[in-house]
Design an enzyme around this catalytic site. Structure first.
Site, short mmCIF file in Angstrom:
data_model
loop_
_atom_site.label_atom_id
_atom_site.label_comp_id
_atom_site.label_asym_id
_atom_site.label_seq_id
_atom_site.Cartn_x
_atom_site.Cartn_y
_atom_site.Cartn_z
N GLU A 1 0.94 -1.23 -0.02
CA GLU A 1 -0.27 -0.07 -0.04
C GLU A 1 0.96 1.18 -0.02
O GLU A 1 1.67 1.32 0.87
CB GLU A 1 -1.04 0.17 1.14
N HIS B 1 -1.23 -5.74 2.19
CA HIS B 1 -2.52 -6.55 2.39
C HIS B 1 -2.22 -7.88 1.42
O HIS B 1 -1.42 -7.99 0.48
CB HIS B 1 -3.54 -5.94 1.30
N CYS C 1 -7.86 -1.31 8.47
CA CYS C 1 -6.45 -1.36 8.08
C CYS C 1 -5.86 0.05 7.43
O CYS C 1 -4.88 0.47 7.73
CB CYS C 1 -6.44 -2.46 6.58
N1 PCA Z 1 -8.35 -6.42 6.82
C1 PCA Z 1 -9.26 -5.34 7.00
C2 PCA Z 1 -9.22 -5.00 8.46
C3 PCA Z 1 -8.72 -6.02 9.16
C4 PCA Z 1 -8.08 -6.85 8.08
O1 PCA Z 1 -7.01 -8.01 8.22
C5 PCA Z 1 -8.93 -4.05 6.24
O2 PCA Z 1 -8.32 -4.14 5.27
O3 PCA Z 1 -9.17 -2.94 6.30
#
Ligand code: PCA
Length: 220
Positions: free
Chosen positions: A86, A171, A149
């Site tokens: 990200e 992610h 996140c």
């Molecule tokens: N993914 C979510 C919140 C916790 C996670 O593992 C997100 O991408 O916001």
């Protein structure tokens, strides 16, 4: 700001399960890598709650306790097909589903009066190049969403100004067993590949503070 220690502690955060999910692969990655060492640095793993109130607070406590030189947060991105480095954290909470306490903030800032966005301070292009070299599929993503996140990533970068660490968010896709249960199918990645990718991201981020220039933009 104090001088960075030669062998800084690395804080690696993951999340508990959320939404319809019964597990979160990021919690497994964190459990595996907790208390290991990478490039001579100790990795401390912390699993954060998926709640608007709890995640920033747990992150803040871990930063105060461990004084890391590097913070890498991991999150599950349901339905994404490959690993995402990200690039941007935005100052917006607009939860598409309730958090694990049933709260669903809409159109409120992560930090009142904070900047509109922060950019990751990890060498994301260098990590991408290392993943490509190792045959691990990943890309640079320009949105981390508007859920917990993104909130955690924004907080981490906000705190990093005062604490002098570098920070990023990765992610990951579903695990194969989660994809097998998803209606209509979904992309997935094995835990083993996720572990290799995160270890490589830690190594590259510890070895270089400057990023490389590498085209990895998106048209939309
Ligand atoms: N993914 C979510 C919140 C916790 C996670 O593992 C997100 O991408 O916001």
């Amino acid at each position: 700001m104090e001088d960075a220690p030669a062998n800084p502690t690395v804080l690696l955060t993951g999340f508990e399960a959320f939404g319809e999910g019964d597990k979160n692969p990021t919690a497994e990655v964190v459990r595996f890598l907790n208390d290991t060492s990478t490039a001579g640095c100790r990795v401390v793993g912390v699993i954060l709650p998926v709640t608007a109130a709890g995640a920033p607070e747990a992150l803040r406590q871990a930063v105060f306790l461990h004084r890391p030189g590097l913070v890498i947060s991991l999150g599950l991105a349901n339905g994404r097909s490959i690993l995402a480095l990200e690039r941007v954290a935005v100052n917006v909470l607009d939860f598409p589903i309730p958090d694990n306490e049933g709260h669903r903030p809409t159109d409120v800032p992560v930090v009142e009066d904070g900047p509109a966005a922060y950019l990751a301070t990890l060498p994301i292009k260098a990590v991408l190049a290392a993943w490509n070299e190792a045959g691990l599929p990943g890309y640079v993503s320009n949105t981390a969403g508007t859920y917990v996140c993104n909130q955690t990533f924004y907080h981490s970068l906000h705190l990093s100004g005062k604490h002098g660490y570098r920070a990023g968010l990765i992610h990951v896709p579903y695990l194969p067993e989660q994809a097998a249960r998803a209606e209509g199918g979904a992309p997935s990645m094995s835990l083993d590949l996720m572990l290799r990718a995160v270890e490589l991201a830690l190594e590259v981020s510890l070895q270089r503070s400057e990023d490389i220039v590498l085209p990895a933009g998106a048209l939309s």
